[in-house]
Design an enzyme around this catalytic site. Structure first.
Site, short mmCIF file in Angstrom:
data_model
loop_
_atom_site.label_atom_id
_atom_site.label_comp_id
_atom_site.label_asym_id
_atom_site.label_seq_id
_atom_site.Cartn_x
_atom_site.Cartn_y
_atom_site.Cartn_z
CB SER A 102 -21.37 1.30 14.10
OG SER A 102 -21.71 2.65 14.48
CG ASP A 243 -23.81 3.08 18.13
OD1 ASP A 243 -23.13 4.04 19.48
OD2 ASP A 243 -23.50 2.86 17.31
CG ASP A 245 -19.23 3.77 16.86
OD1 ASP A 245 -20.15 3.42 17.88
OD2 ASP A 245 -18.96 3.79 15.84
CG ASP A 247 -21.22 6.37 16.35
OD1 ASP A 247 -21.99 5.36 16.19
OD2 ASP A 247 -21.18 6.70 15.13
#
EC number: 5.4.2.10
Length: 449
Positions: A102, A243, A245, A247
């Site tokens: 992440s 960010d 990833d 999400d």
């Protein structure tokens, strides 16, 4: 339940150090594949990743594990976490995997698992996987003629872009809008700029040159200064920060001011309430969301249901109680009409469509309430200790909570990934909340590592 591998959001740690090693990744593939290999059809798993150097290593190890227990593997390449969740469902896979840490630096990595419904696995299923990992997995291996096959697909990004665009009506166009998008040198570095451009926006993209080492480095939602500078420099209408990833999302208005997840949830909740689109009169957020958000929603006749920290817990509560909007202050925005997990791009598109519809500056559309002063401090403690069980700490927490009363609140929680106690307080009186937090931190200081 004490867990050895899984934390609040999958398995995470420094790459090539326990638990993020090829050996464990292979065992995760074997164990998860065994649990989700049921029925007589050909079983399949989709695997996506962000742009970290270690993604290659973890991808291959997971693939070996899944193939060894008879699951076919579809490799998506760099792909946002919400895209993996969506493709798990649309491709009728038995399991989905995202390789990402992440918003963490490149040296970390992680493994997130999704069930066939596109939702993150429950604590119970993760517990079953851990039990299998600790057991002898040899009897679970497939016969030689039942081994899985692996293939890579190139059109995955296009599928996700079309999905994201379809969350808006055909009439929506961002023509005339200048948008800066910061992709954090991460998983959405291709998809996000392309989707915005196809919807008509003039797109200025930063954080779109991943090299395996620069994910989240001075860019993205955890470092929004670069985005604010670019918005100011280009006189853009809005800035979008994803960010690693993709999400989670934070926005920057035309003045360069940051807009967090609490404000974004307020925008969506009010807009959807006005349009009759809220499935229930309220939203779901975590214990970390600002009390100002709760008060603001209350003034509009909307409730705020709180959960522990983690978008997985928000999603579970939304499903259990029938809410279709939820998220975290950090920028995980879950819109369950479209997605099963936080989706930074989809959330940004929804807010952009509201800005376009109202034809007002982002600074006006996205400033819905004045947040209460909030103080967050971390106290590191010795591994294996139980600082919150000490009598002096409990007394400090009780006294601080009583002082805040109805004028504020105190949240104390251990981190799910490191030996740290997070102490958060908020109140109308900034001096009061500072004192309350400091008193608890002082009591915890005896446990410092």
């Amino acid at each position: 339940m004490t867990r050895k591998y899984f934390g609040t959001d999958g398995i995470r740690g420094r790459a090539n150090k326990f638990p993020i090693t090829p050996d464990l990744a292979m065992k995760v593939g074997m164990a998860a594949g065994t649990i989700f290999r049921n029925g007589h059809h050909r079983h399949r798993v989709v695997i996506g990743k962000d742009t970290r150097l270690s993604g290659y290593m973890i991808e291959q190890a997971l693939t070996s594990g899944f193939l060894s227990v008879g699951m076919d593997v579809i490799l998506l390449g760099p792909m946002p976490t919400p895209a993996v969740a969506m493709l798990t469902r649309s491709m009728r896979a038995d399991l989905g995997v995202m390789i990402s840490a992440s918003h963490n630096p490149y040296a970390d990595n992680g493994i997130k698992l999704f069930g066939p419904d596109g939702y993150k696995l429950s604590d119970e299923v993760e517990g079953e996987i851990e039990t299998l990992i600790e057991s002898d997995l040899t009897p679970k291996l497939a016969d030689s003629d039942q081994l899985g096959r692996a293939r890579r697909i190139e059109e995955a990004s296009g599928r996700y872009i079309e999905f994201a665009k379809r969350t808006l009506t055909r009439a929506v166009s961002f023509e005339g809008m200048r948008v800066v998008v910061d992709c954090a040198n991460g998983a959405a570095y291709r998809a996000a700029p392309e989707a915005l451009w196809e919807l008509g926006a003039e797109v200025i993209a930063i954080g779109v040159e991943p090299d395996g080492f620069n994910i989240n480095r001075d860019v993205g939602s955890t470092a929004p200064d670069a985005l604010a500078r670019k918005v100011h420099e280009t006189r853009a209408d809005i800035g979008i920060a994803l960010d690693g990833d993709a999400d989670r999302v934070l926005l920057v208005d035309e003045k360069g001011q940051l807009i967090d997840g609490d404000q974004l949830m307020a925008v969506v909740a009010e807009s959807w309430a006005d349009d009759g689109r809220l499935s229930k009169p309220g939203i779901v957020a975590t214990i970390m969301s600002n009390l100002g958000l709760e008060r603001h929603l209350g003034s509009r006749g909307l409730t705020l249901v709180r959960t522990p920290v983690g978008d997985r817990y928000v999603s579970e509560q939304m499903r259990a109680q029938g809410y279709n909007v939820g998220g975290e202050q950090s920028g995980h925005i879950i819109l369950s009409d479209y997605a099963t997990t936080g989706d930074g791009l989809v959330a940004a598109l929804q807010v952009l469509s509201m800005v376009k519809k109202l034809d007002r500056p982002v600074s006006e559309v996205c400033r819905r309430f004045e947040p209460l002063p909030q103080v967050l401090k971390n106290v590191r403690y010795k591994k294996g200790g139980q600082p919150l069980e000490r009598a002096e700490v409990q007394k400090a927490i009780t006294d601080a909570t009583a002082r805040l009363g109805e004028r504020g609140r105190l949240v104390i929680r251990p981190s799910g990934t490191e030996p740290v106690i997070r102490v958060m307080g908020e109140a109308d009186d900034p001096a009061l909340v500072e004192t309350a937090v400091n008193d608890v931190v002082s009591a915890l200081s005896g446990t410092a590592a």
